[in-house]
Design an enzyme around this catalytic site. Structure first.
Site, mmCIF file in Angstrom:
data_model
loop_
_atom_site.group_PDB
_atom_site.id
_atom_site.type_symbol
_atom_site.label_atom_id
_atom_site.label_comp_id
_atom_site.label_asym_id
_atom_site.label_seq_id
_atom_site.Cartn_x
_atom_site.Cartn_y
_atom_site.Cartn_z
ATOM 1 N N PRO A 234 0.874 -1.412 -0.138
ATOM 2 C CG PRO A 234 -0.712 -1.705 2.417
ATOM 3 C CD PRO A 234 -0.093 -1.557 0.853
ATOM 4 C CG ASN A 235 -0.412 4.035 1.536
ATOM 5 O OD1 ASN A 235 -1.647 4.622 0.832
ATOM 6 N ND2 ASN A 235 -0.417 3.525 2.289
ATOM 7 N NE ARG B 170 10.026 6.447 8.364
ATOM 8 C CZ ARG B 170 9.006 6.079 7.058
ATOM 9 N NH1 ARG B 170 9.344 5.117 6.363
ATOM 10 N NH2 ARG B 170 8.309 6.962 7.356
ATOM 11 C CG ASN C 279 8.460 -1.812 -0.184
ATOM 12 O OD1 ASN C 279 7.733 -1.988 1.144
ATOM 13 N ND2 ASN C 279 8.948 -0.503 -0.370
ATOM 14 N NE ARG D 202 3.983 6.338 1.256
ATOM 15 C CZ ARG D 202 4.254 4.995 1.918
ATOM 16 N NH1 ARG D 202 4.826 4.217 1.420
ATOM 17 N NH2 ARG D 202 4.969 4.670 3.715
ATOM 18 C CE1 TYR E 160 9.395 4.705 2.798
ATOM 19 C CE2 TYR E 160 7.727 6.924 2.730
ATOM 20 C CZ TYR E 160 7.828 5.575 3.398
ATOM 21 O OH TYR E 160 7.735 5.330 4.320
ATOM 22 C CG ASP F 254 0.082 -17.668 7.146
ATOM 23 O OD1 ASP F 254 0.675 -18.404 7.674
ATOM 24 O OD2 ASP F 254 -1.541 -17.945 7.502
ATOM 25 C CD GLU G 1 10.570 -7.418 5.358
ATOM 26 O OE1 GLU G 1 11.349 -8.504 6.231
ATOM 27 O OE2 GLU G 1 9.738 -6.546 5.698
ATOM 28 C CG HIS H 264 11.011 -2.561 3.915
ATOM 29 N ND1 HIS H 264 9.906 -1.996 4.427
ATOM 30 C CD2 HIS H 264 11.368 -3.941 4.760
ATOM 31 C CE1 HIS H 264 9.095 -3.335 5.581
ATOM 32 N NE2 HIS H 264 9.915 -4.507 5.057
ATOM 33 C CB ILE H 265 12.451 2.892 -0.095
ATOM 34 C CG1 ILE H 265 11.547 2.142 -0.906
ATOM 35 C CG2 ILE H 265 12.907 4.307 -0.888
ATOM 36 C CD1 ILE H 265 10.342 2.890 -1.710
ATOM 37 C CB SER H 266 12.907 4.178 4.890
ATOM 38 O OG SER H 266 11.592 3.636 4.975
ATOM 39 C CB ALA I 189 1.977 0.129 5.696
ATOM 40 N NE ARG J 199 7.143 4.690 9.551
ATOM 41 C CZ ARG J 199 5.524 4.924 8.646
ATOM 42 N NH1 ARG J 199 5.583 3.332 8.393
ATOM 43 N NH2 ARG J 199 5.200 5.612 8.955
#
Ligand code: DQA
Length: 149
Positions: A11-12, A108, A75, A19, A24, A88, A99, A101-103, A78, A113
């Site tokens: 999401p987002n 954070r 990614n 954003r 990001y 699952d 996995e 994550h950009i940040s 959230a 997070r």
């Protein structure tokens, strides 16, 4: 084992570039897709790149990709913090799952997070390397595959 790498975004992330650019960056998700595609195609691999704001859709894509992919880069955004159905579904994969994550989620302001529930079921995790993390994850999948892992 196929030669397609599934790259999934939660999401987002459709609003990447717009954003919170201080966190990001200014690159869009289309830029990320192009970078992943360039790396993969140079090595003879294909990219299936997707983004969703809907948890059920993410689960369905993971189910559909559980067999035959060279690897999955995700990614979860959230979804990382509470989406047990996604966790699952990651467990169904018969390939490496990276996995991204950009940040740097450990750096954070919000402590929650850094507590991704997905990490425990993924092969590895890249966090804080900006959008380059995706490209590096794609490279790692290829590296594993070329060594028969
Ligand atoms: C993110 C970090 C998450 O905490 C956040 O919810 C996101 C993006 C990242 O790429 O840095 O949506 O996954």
């Amino acid at each position: 084992m196929g030669r397609t790498i599934l790259v999934l975004n939660g999401p987002n992330l459709n609003l990447l570039g717009e954003r919170e650019p201080a966190i990001y960056g200014h690159e869009t998700l289309a830029d990320v897709e192009a970078a992943c595609r360039a790396v993969a195609e140079a090595e003879g691999y294909a990219i299936d790149f997707r983004q969703t704001n809907a948890e059920h859709e993410m689960v369905e894509w993971l189910q559909a990709g559980r067999k035959g992919m060279a690897g999955i880069v995700i990614n979860p955004a959230a979804f990382s913090y509470a989406a047990y159905p996604v966790l699952d579904a990651i467990k169904l994969a018969d390939c490496p799952v990276i996995e991204v994550h950009i940040s740097n989620v450990h750096r954070r302001e919000e402590a929650w997070r850094s507590k991704s529930i997905m990490t425990q079921v993924c092969t590895g995790m890249i966090t804080g390397l900006g959008v380059q993390g995706y490209e590096l994850a794609v490279r790692h999948v290829i590296w594993l595959r070329e060594r028969g892992k």
